[in-house]
Each structure stands twice: as structure tokens, then as C-alpha cells.
Design a protein around this motif. Structure first.
Motif, PDB file in Angstrom:
ATOM      1  N   LYS A  37      -6.428  -7.859  -9.023  1.00 14.42           N
ATOM      2  CA  LYS A  37      -6.797  -7.535 -10.400  1.00 14.42           C
ATOM      3  C   LYS A  37      -7.016  -8.814 -11.202  1.00 14.42           C
ATOM      4  O   LYS A  37      -7.943  -8.907 -12.013  1.00 14.42           O
ATOM      5  CB  LYS A  37      -5.694  -6.690 -11.033  1.00 14.42           C
ATOM      6  CG  LYS A  37      -6.151  -5.844 -12.215  1.00 14.42           C
ATOM      7  CD  LYS A  37      -5.082  -4.813 -12.547  1.00 14.42           C
ATOM      8  CE  LYS A  37      -5.583  -3.847 -13.624  1.00 14.42           C
ATOM      9  NZ  LYS A  37      -4.561  -2.815 -13.934  1.00 14.42           N
ATOM     10  N   ARG A  64     -16.704   2.799 -13.861  1.00 14.36           N
ATOM     11  CA  ARG A  64     -16.210   1.717 -14.713  1.00 14.36           C
ATOM     12  C   ARG A  64     -17.311   0.710 -15.024  1.00 14.36           C
ATOM     13  O   ARG A  64     -17.398   0.202 -16.147  1.00 14.36           O
ATOM     14  CB  ARG A  64     -15.038   1.016 -14.019  1.00 14.36           C
ATOM     15  CG  ARG A  64     -13.757   1.832 -14.016  1.00 14.36           C
ATOM     16  CD  ARG A  64     -12.654   1.130 -13.275  1.00 14.36           C
ATOM     17  NE  ARG A  64     -11.378   1.837 -13.409  1.00 14.36           N
ATOM     18  CZ  ARG A  64     -10.267   1.481 -12.784  1.00 14.36           C
ATOM     19  NH1 ARG A  64     -10.261   0.431 -11.968  1.00 14.36           N
ATOM     20  NH2 ARG A  64      -9.160   2.172 -12.951  1.00 14.36           N
ATOM     21  N   GLN A 103     -15.259   5.723  -8.808  1.00 13.08           N
ATOM     22  CA  GLN A 103     -14.545   5.166  -9.950  1.00 13.08           C
ATOM     23  C   GLN A 103     -15.026   3.755 -10.267  1.00 13.08           C
ATOM     24  O   GLN A 103     -15.158   3.377 -11.433  1.00 13.08           O
ATOM     25  CB  GLN A 103     -13.041   5.144  -9.700  1.00 13.08           C
ATOM     26  CG  GLN A 103     -12.238   4.649 -10.888  1.00 13.08           C
ATOM     27  CD  GLN A 103     -10.823   5.169 -10.906  1.00 13.08           C
ATOM     28  OE1 GLN A 103     -10.315   5.570  -9.872  1.00 13.08           O
ATOM     29  NE2 GLN A 103     -10.195   5.157 -12.054  1.00 13.08           N
ATOM     30  N   GLY A 144     -17.644  -3.860 -12.136  1.00 13.96           N
ATOM     31  CA  GLY A 144     -16.741  -2.726 -11.971  1.00 13.96           C
ATOM     32  C   GLY A 144     -15.977  -2.824 -10.666  1.00 13.96           C
ATOM     33  O   GLY A 144     -16.483  -3.369  -9.688  1.00 13.96           O
ATOM     34  N   ALA A 188     -19.652   2.399 -17.577  1.00 16.26           N
ATOM     35  CA  ALA A 188     -19.012   2.493 -18.891  1.00 16.26           C
ATOM     36  C   ALA A 188     -18.939   1.135 -19.578  1.00 16.26           C
ATOM     37  O   ALA A 188     -19.048   1.033 -20.802  1.00 16.26           O
ATOM     38  CB  ALA A 188     -17.614   3.087 -18.737  1.00 16.26           C
ATOM     39  N   SER A 189     -18.779   0.087 -18.768  1.00 13.79           N
ATOM     40  CA  SER A 189     -18.650  -1.257 -19.318  1.00 13.79           C
ATOM     41  C   SER A 189     -19.991  -1.846 -19.753  1.00 13.79           C
ATOM     42  O   SER A 189     -20.089  -2.491 -20.803  1.00 13.79           O
ATOM     43  CB  SER A 189     -18.002  -2.184 -18.285  1.00 13.79           C
ATOM     44  OG  SER A 189     -18.018  -3.528 -18.710  1.00 13.79           O
ATOM     45  N   ALA A 224     -12.374  -0.840  -8.348  1.00 14.20           N
ATOM     46  CA  ALA A 224     -11.302   0.149  -8.277  1.00 14.20           C
ATOM     47  C   ALA A 224     -10.493  -0.111  -7.021  1.00 14.20           C
ATOM     48  O   ALA A 224     -11.029  -0.614  -6.024  1.00 14.20           O
ATOM     49  CB  ALA A 224     -11.859   1.572  -8.273  1.00 14.20           C
TER      50      ALA A 224
END
Length: 230
Positions: A190, A111, A107, A93, A114-115, A95
């Protein structure tokens, strides 16, 4: 000489390497000196160092380490928060934001959760920064059934795997570049974060360097590209 797949068995000399580097216009990238950025001067509660440098685990979803790094741009700092699984070195994760707040680390953790949807009792290790000690972040850990662990004050080695991850990322992809905008830096970061792992190190470095070079060379696309830094 070797790469991520193993040793080729090619014998050479420092002189030969120096000659080839000069001919090809190559130069070494040197890692910059570590700089402490953690703000541990606060009155927020601090979790014990449960991890205690036990960096070897036998399955994914047992220990995650977290940290924040920063990238300089002409517009100001871009902050990148990451969450790494100690089992396989995967960045589960992340951010980005122009401000280093508790929302940034929350955040990144959201993430990651959630992943991967890890089991309860996962150890979530971090430094003693105010973002990680914040009540909202600690409440988020409890909501996910995670156990908080924090490094000792001023001891970056307690979170060495994450510090090493940032060091390699910045040496290979950030240092020796100057970014005009946060958006420009965010695209590069990213791209690197989507690769997830830095092992084997050399292979990943080369893949990241080629991928981001191709991406960054598309200047027109970069101007029009809108990236979510949150």
C-alpha cells in the motif's frame, strides 16, 4: 554515478564500489526469473489485441494496462491487482485480497475510474486471465465505456509496462523479505502503490525503500494496524 535528477559526474571504479559496498554492508538485489501465473485455459471470450504493443501515448486516460501479481506470506498468498496509465506510468488503481478472483480486478478498475474519471473509449488492456475475461468484468468495461484489449496467449511482452512495474516493485520491496502475515505485506504494498509512479526509476526506488523501511520498523504499530486488503 547518477540518480533520478541526473548525472553527478563522479568517476569511480568497480573496485572502489566493491570496497564501499563491503564497508557499508550493502549488497545488490537481483531480479528473480519471471514466472507465468496467468490462467488462460478457459472457455470465456477473449478480446483482440488492440494495443498491439503501442506503449507510447500522448495524453493521460487513453490507455490503461492491468495485471495481477502475488506476494508470498506465512499465511498464504496475497494478490495485488493494479491499473497503470501508459502516459505517465501512474498507478491509477489497485486492490488486494487473499483470493485471485474477478472481484479483485473489478475493484482495482472501479477505484481507477472513480479516481480519474476518464473519457469514453479508453483502451483497457490486460492478459487473457479468467478474471479479465469474466463476463462481469467485461460488463464493467462496457458500463464505463472502455474498450477491452488482451495480450496474445502466453506473450507477456504484450503487457510489458505492467509486468515491468511488478518486477521493479517486487525486486525492490518484496524479494529478500519474508512476511509473517498478509497484513504485513499489504502495508508495504500500500505504501508503494500510494507513491503512484516508478519514474524516474532510481529516485522512486530509494523513496519507496526509505518510506517502507521506516514504516515496517514500527513493529508495534504494525501489529495494531488494520489494513483494508479489499
Amino acid at each position: 554515478m547518477e540518480d533520478g535528477d541526473g548525472i553527478h559526474g563522479v568517476q569511480t571504479t568497480p573496485y572502489r564500489v566493491r570496497t564501499l559496498r563491503k564497508k557499508l554492508g550493502l549488497r545488490c538485489k537481483q531480479q528473480l526469473k519471471f514466472k507465468v501465473t496467468t490462467d488462460s485455459k478457459h472457455n470465456l471470450p477473449v478480446a483482440p489485441n488492440i494495443l498491439n504493443r503501442e506503449f507510447t501515448v500522448n495524453a493521460p486516460g487513453i490507455v490503461w494496462v492491468s495485471d495481477i501479481t502475488y506476494i508470498s506470506t506465512n499465511e498464504g498468498w496475497l494478490y495485488l491487482a493494479g491499473v497503470k496509465d501508459l502516459f505517465n506510468g501512474e498507478l491509477v488503481g489497485y486492490a488486494m485480497n487473499e483470493k485471485m478472483t474477478k472481484s479483485l480486478v473489478m475493484q482495482a478498475l472501479f477505484r481507477a475510474t472513480a479516481s480519474k474519471n476518464p473519457d469514453k473509449r479508453l483502451i483497457a488492456h490486460s492478459d487473457r486471465g479468467s478474471q479479465y475475461c469474466a463476463h462481469d468484468y467485461q460488463n464493467q468495461l462496457r458500463q464505463f465505456g472502455m474498450i477491452a484489449s488482451m495480450s496474445r496467449k502466453g506473450d507477456c511482452y504484450d503487457n510489458a509496462p505492467m509486468e515491468s512495474f511488478w518486477g521493479i516493485l517486487k525486486t525492490e520491496l518484496v524479494h529478500h523479505r519474508r512476511f509473517k502475515t498478509r497484513q504485513y505485506a499489504a502495508i508495504l504494498c500500500k505504501s508503494a502503490c500510494r507513491l503512484n509512479r516508478w519514474t524516474p526509476f532510481l529516485t522512486a526506488h530509494l523513496k519507496c525503500s526509505r518510506y517502507t523501511k521506516e514504516t515496517l520498523n514500527k513493529s508495534q504499530e504494525l501489529v495494531e494496524y488494520s489494513v483494508d486488503c479489499n
